[in-house]
Write a protein that holds these residues in place. Sequence first.
Motif, PDB file in Angstrom:
ATOM      1  N   THR A 168       0.852  -1.208   0.000  1.00 21.91           N
ATOM      2  CA  THR A 168       0.000   0.000   0.000  1.00 21.91           C
ATOM      3  C   THR A 168       0.875   1.241   0.000  1.00 21.91           C
ATOM      4  N   TYR A 169       1.938   1.164   0.811  1.00 24.49           N
ATOM      5  CA  TYR A 169       2.815   2.319   0.936  1.00 24.49           C
ATOM      6  C   TYR A 169       3.383   2.717  -0.427  1.00 24.49           C
ATOM      7  N   LEU A 170       3.930   1.696  -1.130  1.00 25.60           N
ATOM      8  CA  LEU A 170       4.524   1.976  -2.434  1.00 25.60           C
ATOM      9  C   LEU A 170       3.478   2.506  -3.417  1.00 25.60           C
ATOM     10  N   LYS A 171       2.308   1.842  -3.390  1.00 27.33           N
ATOM     11  CA  LYS A 171       1.257   2.248  -4.299  1.00 27.33           C
ATOM     12  C   LYS A 171       0.861   3.703  -4.024  1.00 27.33           C
ATOM     13  N   GLU A 172       0.653   3.969  -2.718  1.00 23.08           N
ATOM     14  CA  GLU A 172       0.222   5.310  -2.345  1.00 23.08           C
ATOM     15  C   GLU A 172       1.269   6.357  -2.647  1.00 23.08           C
ATOM     16  N   SER A 173       2.544   6.002  -2.372  1.00 21.91           N
ATOM     17  CA  SER A 173       3.559   7.021  -2.563  1.00 21.91           C
ATOM     18  C   SER A 173       3.783   7.299  -4.045  1.00 21.91           C
ATOM     19  N   MET A 174       3.605   6.250  -4.873  1.00 15.95           N
ATOM     20  CA  MET A 174       3.728   6.501  -6.314  1.00 15.95           C
ATOM     21  C   MET A 174       2.595   7.391  -6.795  1.00 15.95           C
ATOM     22  N   LEU A 175       1.401   7.087  -6.285  1.00 20.23           N
ATOM     23  CA  LEU A 175       0.265   7.923  -6.636  1.00 20.23           C
ATOM     24  C   LEU A 175       0.505   9.357  -6.181  1.00 20.23           C
ATOM     25  N   SER A 176       1.001   9.481  -4.958  1.00 20.29           N
ATOM     26  CA  SER A 176       1.203  10.823  -4.429  1.00 20.29           C
ATOM     27  C   SER A 176       2.239  11.592  -5.220  1.00 20.29           C
ATOM     28  N   GLU A 177       3.301  10.873  -5.627  1.00 21.57           N
ATOM     29  CA  GLU A 177       4.316  11.582  -6.393  1.00 21.57           C
ATOM     30  C   GLU A 177       3.718  12.126  -7.685  1.00 21.57           C
ATOM     31  N   MET A 178       2.899  11.264  -8.317  1.00 26.60           N
ATOM     32  CA  MET A 178       2.222  11.720  -9.525  1.00 26.60           C
ATOM     33  C   MET A 178       1.303  12.894  -9.232  1.00 26.60           C
ATOM     34  N   ASN A 179       0.580  12.769  -8.108  1.00 23.33           N
ATOM     35  CA  ASN A 179      -0.329  13.844  -7.722  1.00 23.33           C
ATOM     36  C   ASN A 179       0.409  15.139  -7.427  1.00 23.33           C
ATOM     37  N   LEU A 180       1.528  14.975  -6.770  1.00 23.53           N
ATOM     38  CA  LEU A 180       2.339  16.141  -6.394  1.00 23.53           C
ATOM     39  C   LEU A 180       2.798  16.878  -7.651  1.00 23.53           C
ATOM     40  N   ARG A 181       3.282  16.105  -8.611  1.00 26.23           N
ATOM     41  CA  ARG A 181       3.724  16.691  -9.870  1.00 26.23           C
ATOM     42  C   ARG A 181       2.548  17.358 -10.589  1.00 26.23           C
ATOM     43  N   LYS A 182       1.427  16.657 -10.544  1.00 23.28           N
ATOM     44  CA  LYS A 182       0.229  17.185 -11.182  1.00 23.28           C
ATOM     45  C   LYS A 182      -0.222  18.473 -10.478  1.00 23.28           C
ATOM     46  N   GLY A 183      -0.155  18.410  -9.139  1.00 21.00           N
ATOM     47  CA  GLY A 183      -0.528  19.581  -8.340  1.00 21.00           C
ATOM     48  C   GLY A 183       0.278  20.805  -8.720  1.00 21.00           C
ATOM     49  N   LEU A 184       1.567  20.554  -8.954  1.00 22.95           N
ATOM     50  CA  LEU A 184       2.448  21.655  -9.348  1.00 22.95           C
ATOM     51  C   LEU A 184       2.071  22.161 -10.742  1.00 22.95           C
ATOM     52  N   ASP A 185       1.868  21.216 -11.669  1.00 21.80           N
ATOM     53  CA  ASP A 185       1.510  21.594 -13.045  1.00 21.80           C
ATOM     54  C   ASP A 185       0.178  22.334 -13.105  1.00 21.80           C
ATOM     55  N   LEU A 186      -0.761  21.901 -12.257  1.00 22.15           N
ATOM     56  CA  LEU A 186      -2.096  22.507 -12.298  1.00 22.15           C
ATOM     57  C   LEU A 186      -2.215  23.729 -11.390  1.00 22.15           C
ATOM     58  N   ASN A 187      -1.066  24.140 -10.838  1.00 19.02           N
ATOM     59  CA  ASN A 187      -1.053  25.358 -10.021  1.00 19.02           C
ATOM     60  C   ASN A 187      -1.928  25.240  -8.762  1.00 19.02           C
ATOM     61  N   GLU A 188      -1.856  24.067  -8.125  1.00 18.41           N
ATOM     62  CA  GLU A 188      -2.680  23.858  -6.932  1.00 18.41           C
ATOM     63  C   GLU A 188      -1.997  24.307  -5.641  1.00 18.41           C
ATOM     64  N   PHE A 189      -0.764  24.756  -5.755  1.00 18.55           N
ATOM     65  CA  PHE A 189      -0.068  25.223  -4.555  1.00 18.55           C
ATOM     66  C   PHE A 189      -0.390  26.680  -4.295  1.00 18.55           C
ATOM     67  N   GLU A 190      -0.358  27.040  -3.034  1.00 17.46           N
ATOM     68  CA  GLU A 190      -0.510  28.455  -2.706  1.00 17.46           C
ATOM     69  C   GLU A 190       0.335  28.788  -1.489  1.00 17.46           C
ATOM     70  N   LEU A 191       0.583  30.078  -1.313  1.00 17.96           N
ATOM     71  CA  LEU A 191       1.383  30.513  -0.175  1.00 17.96           C
ATOM     72  C   LEU A 191       0.508  31.275   0.799  1.00 17.96           C
ATOM     73  N   HIS A 192       0.680  30.954   2.068  1.00 20.37           N
ATOM     74  CA  HIS A 192       0.090  31.761   3.116  1.00 20.37           C
ATOM     75  C   HIS A 192       1.253  32.486   3.787  1.00 20.37           C
ATOM     76  N   TYR A 193       0.960  33.644   4.330  1.00 19.80           N
ATOM     77  CA  TYR A 193       2.049  34.471   4.845  1.00 19.80           C
ATOM     78  C   TYR A 193       1.820  34.769   6.324  1.00 19.80           C
ATOM     79  N   GLN A 194       2.828  34.439   7.130  1.00 17.90           N
ATOM     80  CA  GLN A 194       2.690  34.737   8.556  1.00 17.90           C
ATOM     81  C   GLN A 194       3.510  35.979   8.907  1.00 17.90           C
ATOM     82  N   PRO A 195       2.846  36.980   9.500  1.00 20.42           N
ATOM     83  CA  PRO A 195       3.553  38.212   9.860  1.00 20.42           C
ATOM     84  C   PRO A 195       4.668  37.971  10.874  1.00 20.42           C
ATOM     85  N   GLN A 196       5.735  38.734  10.730  1.00 21.69           N
ATOM     86  CA  GLN A 196       6.808  38.777  11.720  1.00 21.69           C
ATOM     87  C   GLN A 196       6.812  40.213  12.244  1.00 21.69           C
ATOM     88  N   VAL A 197       6.823  40.364  13.549  1.00 25.08           N
ATOM     89  CA  VAL A 197       6.732  41.718  14.099  1.00 25.08           C
ATOM     90  C   VAL A 197       7.990  42.093  14.880  1.00 25.08           C
TER      91      VAL A 197
END
Length: 292
Positions: free
Chosen positions: A19-48
């Motif tokens: 399961t681990y291998l299957k899932e991690s392969m899927l995730s790697e594909m998903n991760l790459r896809k996520g990057l290609d499809l612009n699914e990442f975003e940044l949140h910003y934490q203030p520093q004072v």
Amino acid sequence: GRKISNRKTTSVYKADMHTYLKESMLSEMNLRKGLDLNEFELHYQPQVNCRTGEVVGFEALLRWRHPERGLIFPADFIDLAESTGLITPIGEWVIKESTMQINRWKKIGIDNVSISINLSPRHFLHHTLPFYLDKCITEAGIKAEKVVLEITENVALEDQQAVTSRINLLKDMGYAISIDDFGKGYSAFIYLQHFPVREIKIDREFISELGNNSKSTGIVQTIIHLAEMLGLRTIGEGVETKEQWDILKQLGCSDLQGYYFSRPLEVDVINKLFEEYGRGGKLILPHAKDLT
Ligand code: C2E
Ligand code: MG
Ligand code: MG
Ligand code: MG
């Protein structure tokens, strides 16, 4: 206790591994896809600023807005990104996006803030990093001085000579280097001895004990004194109470970051805060007004 027979353990292990291998392969594909499809975003934490409470910068924190699973935090995908090498293209996306954000803020009068970017050891040492950074700040029309690069002590596990020359090069190019989670690992002092960094971020584990545990206060005091002697700035991470703020102010910490002031926020929310509470590009968050 471990009372399972060997045979059973092995088969459970095999099933898990499968399961681990299957899932991690899927995730790697998903991760790459996520990057290609612009699914990442940044949140910003203030520093004072610890004395004035004024916002002096933001740490860019990565989130993955997965179409089915919703918002995913770095703890659930950074390791995979590192082991697959995707951390470098992901890190490049973070650099590009956060430098553009500095530019967008500049355009609406939010001009005196720096941006802190987390870099994995692998990406930090990657040969293209210095070029990529300069390309991004040039395109964004901002100065290297606005960009702080955060590395963790894991970087000290890499070739020390390579790390030292990389830090020196980036420093000469105008970037500031920050040691994240300072004190958490075993190699904290190696940094101070060998690496010309600008600031250290005192790990949340020490900050959270401030006020409850006199040893923590002593440790934080010593870290701040040491940093002062070496001419380094200090950021207290994970400040959650007014009491922790007061102690850090007494100890002379430079800047603070933590839920007491603000959680990591989306850009729209930050812009609204500037509209509501900002004065001439300067912002003191509601909680930071409570000065003593
Ligand atoms: P970090 O760089 O030490 O970031 C601080 C983490 O502490 C963030 O978690 C932040 O949301 C959380 N935090 C801030 N203030 C408080 C507080 O007062 N209390 C508590 N309990 N937590 C607080 P986050 O966003 O989940 O990020 C976790 C880690 O993932 C980061 O730790 C950093 O090591 C890594 N990371 C985040 N973004 C990136 C990225 O763009 N690239 C890489 N390579 N790593 C990233
Ligand atoms: Mg960080
Ligand atoms: Mg940290
Ligand atoms: Mg961390």
